[in-house]
Design an enzyme around this catalytic site. Sequence first.
Site, mmCIF file in Angstrom:
data_model
loop_
_atom_site.group_PDB
_atom_site.id
_atom_site.type_symbol
_atom_site.label_atom_id
_atom_site.label_comp_id
_atom_site.label_asym_id
_atom_site.label_seq_id
_atom_site.Cartn_x
_atom_site.Cartn_y
_atom_site.Cartn_z
ATOM 1 N N ASP A 33 0.850 -1.188 0.000
ATOM 2 C CA ASP A 33 0.000 0.000 0.000
ATOM 3 C C ASP A 33 0.890 1.243 0.000
ATOM 4 O OD1 ASP A 33 -3.216 0.556 1.014
ATOM 5 O OD2 ASP A 33 -1.785 2.224 1.078
ATOM 6 N N ILE A 34 0.515 2.212 -0.806
ATOM 7 C CA ILE A 34 1.336 3.416 -0.961
ATOM 8 C C ILE A 34 1.310 4.293 0.302
ATOM 9 C CG2 ILE A 34 -0.380 5.018 -1.945
ATOM 10 C CD1 ILE A 34 1.712 5.578 -4.178
ATOM 11 N N ASN A 89 -12.830 -3.089 2.592
ATOM 12 C CA ASN A 89 -13.750 -1.955 2.686
ATOM 13 C C ASN A 89 -14.696 -1.987 1.478
ATOM 14 O OD1 ASN A 89 -12.464 -0.933 4.996
ATOM 15 N ND2 ASN A 89 -10.931 0.119 3.751
ATOM 16 N N GLN A 96 -14.568 2.743 1.466
ATOM 17 C CA GLN A 96 -13.814 2.345 0.266
ATOM 18 C C GLN A 96 -13.427 3.573 -0.551
ATOM 19 O OE1 GLN A 96 -15.891 -0.503 -2.186
ATOM 20 N NE2 GLN A 96 -14.087 -0.956 -3.423
ATOM 21 N N HIS A 102 -10.317 -5.193 -3.231
ATOM 22 C CA HIS A 102 -8.977 -5.493 -2.726
ATOM 23 C C HIS A 102 -9.044 -5.887 -1.269
ATOM 24 C CE1 HIS A 102 -9.788 -1.175 -2.311
ATOM 25 N NE2 HIS A 102 -9.093 -1.229 -1.192
ATOM 26 N N HIS A 104 -6.963 -5.752 2.193
ATOM 27 C CA HIS A 104 -5.828 -5.188 2.937
ATOM 28 C C HIS A 104 -5.278 -6.266 3.866
ATOM 29 C CE1 HIS A 104 -6.664 -0.774 2.275
ATOM 30 N NE2 HIS A 104 -7.884 -1.236 2.043
HETATM 31 P P1 AMP Z 1 -9.753 1.464 0.351
HETATM 32 O O1 AMP Z 1 -10.082 2.620 1.231
HETATM 33 O O2 AMP Z 1 -10.026 0.144 0.994
HETATM 34 O O3 AMP Z 1 -10.379 1.613 -1.024
HETATM 35 O O4 AMP Z 1 -8.179 1.489 0.197
HETATM 36 C C1 AMP Z 1 -7.490 1.909 -0.933
HETATM 37 C C2 AMP Z 1 -6.032 1.793 -0.587
HETATM 38 O O5 AMP Z 1 -5.299 1.899 -1.786
HETATM 39 C C3 AMP Z 1 -5.521 2.891 0.364
HETATM 40 O O6 AMP Z 1 -4.969 2.273 1.525
HETATM 41 C C4 AMP Z 1 -4.453 3.612 -0.476
HETATM 42 O O7 AMP Z 1 -3.345 4.014 0.283
HETATM 43 C C5 AMP Z 1 -4.092 2.559 -1.496
HETATM 44 N N1 AMP Z 1 -3.589 3.070 -2.758
HETATM 45 C C6 AMP Z 1 -4.127 4.025 -3.547
HETATM 46 N N2 AMP Z 1 -3.385 4.236 -4.643
HETATM 47 C C7 AMP Z 1 -2.352 3.365 -4.568
HETATM 48 C C8 AMP Z 1 -1.230 3.069 -5.397
HETATM 49 N N3 AMP Z 1 -1.011 3.723 -6.558
HETATM 50 N N4 AMP Z 1 -0.359 2.115 -4.994
HETATM 51 C C9 AMP Z 1 -0.548 1.457 -3.839
HETATM 52 N N5 AMP Z 1 -1.597 1.671 -3.015
HETATM 53 C C10 AMP Z 1 -2.474 2.616 -3.368
#
Ligand code: AMP
Length: 117
Positions: A33-34, A89, A96, A102, A104
Site C-alpha cells: 500500500d502506498i 472496505n 472504500q 482489494h 488489505h
Molecule cells: P480502500 O479505502 O479500501 O479503497 O483502500 C485503498 C487503498 O489503496 C488505500 O490504503 C491507499 O493508500 C491505497 N492506494 C491508492 N493508490 C495506490 C497506489 N497507486 N499504490 C498502492 N496503493 C495505493
Amino acid sequence: MSHDPNCIFCKIAAGEIPSRKVYEDEDVIAFHDIRPAAPVHLLIVPREHVPTLADATAAHQALLGKMLLLAPKLAQEHGATNGFRVVVNNGPDGGQEVYHLHVHVLGGPRPWKGMAI
Ligand code: AMP
Ligand code: ZN
C-alpha cells in the site's frame, strides 16, 4: 475479464503504473500500500475489475478463496509473524476509496497508525 481503463488498480495490474509488487499470478496481484497504515500493509487485488465485494458472484468463489489464502502467506513472508488483520472496505459507509475489490493485509508490531484502515 472486465477491465476499467480509468481504474488505478486495473492500471497497476496491467503494469501501466508502477507498484511495489510482492506477488502475482494469472488471477491476482499483490503490492505494498502506498500509504501504509501498519508496518506491513499489503493489498491483494484480483486482475479482474470487480468494484466491490457486493459485485462478486458465485463465479468469483475460487478467486475470493485464493485472495484469502494468500493473506497469511504474504503476511508471514513480509514479517507479520505475530498476527495480522485482513480488511475489505466496501462502499461509501465501508470507507472504500478505490472501487476495485482489494484485501488489505496489515501486520507488524503495534502501535499502528490511527484506526489502521
Ligand atoms: P480502500 O479505502 O479500501 O479503497 O483502500 C485503498 C487503498 O489503496 C488505500 O490504503 C491507499 O493508500 C491505497 N492506494 C491508492 N493508490 C495506490 C497506489 N497507486 N499504490 C498502492 N496503493 C495505493
Ligand atoms: Zn479496476
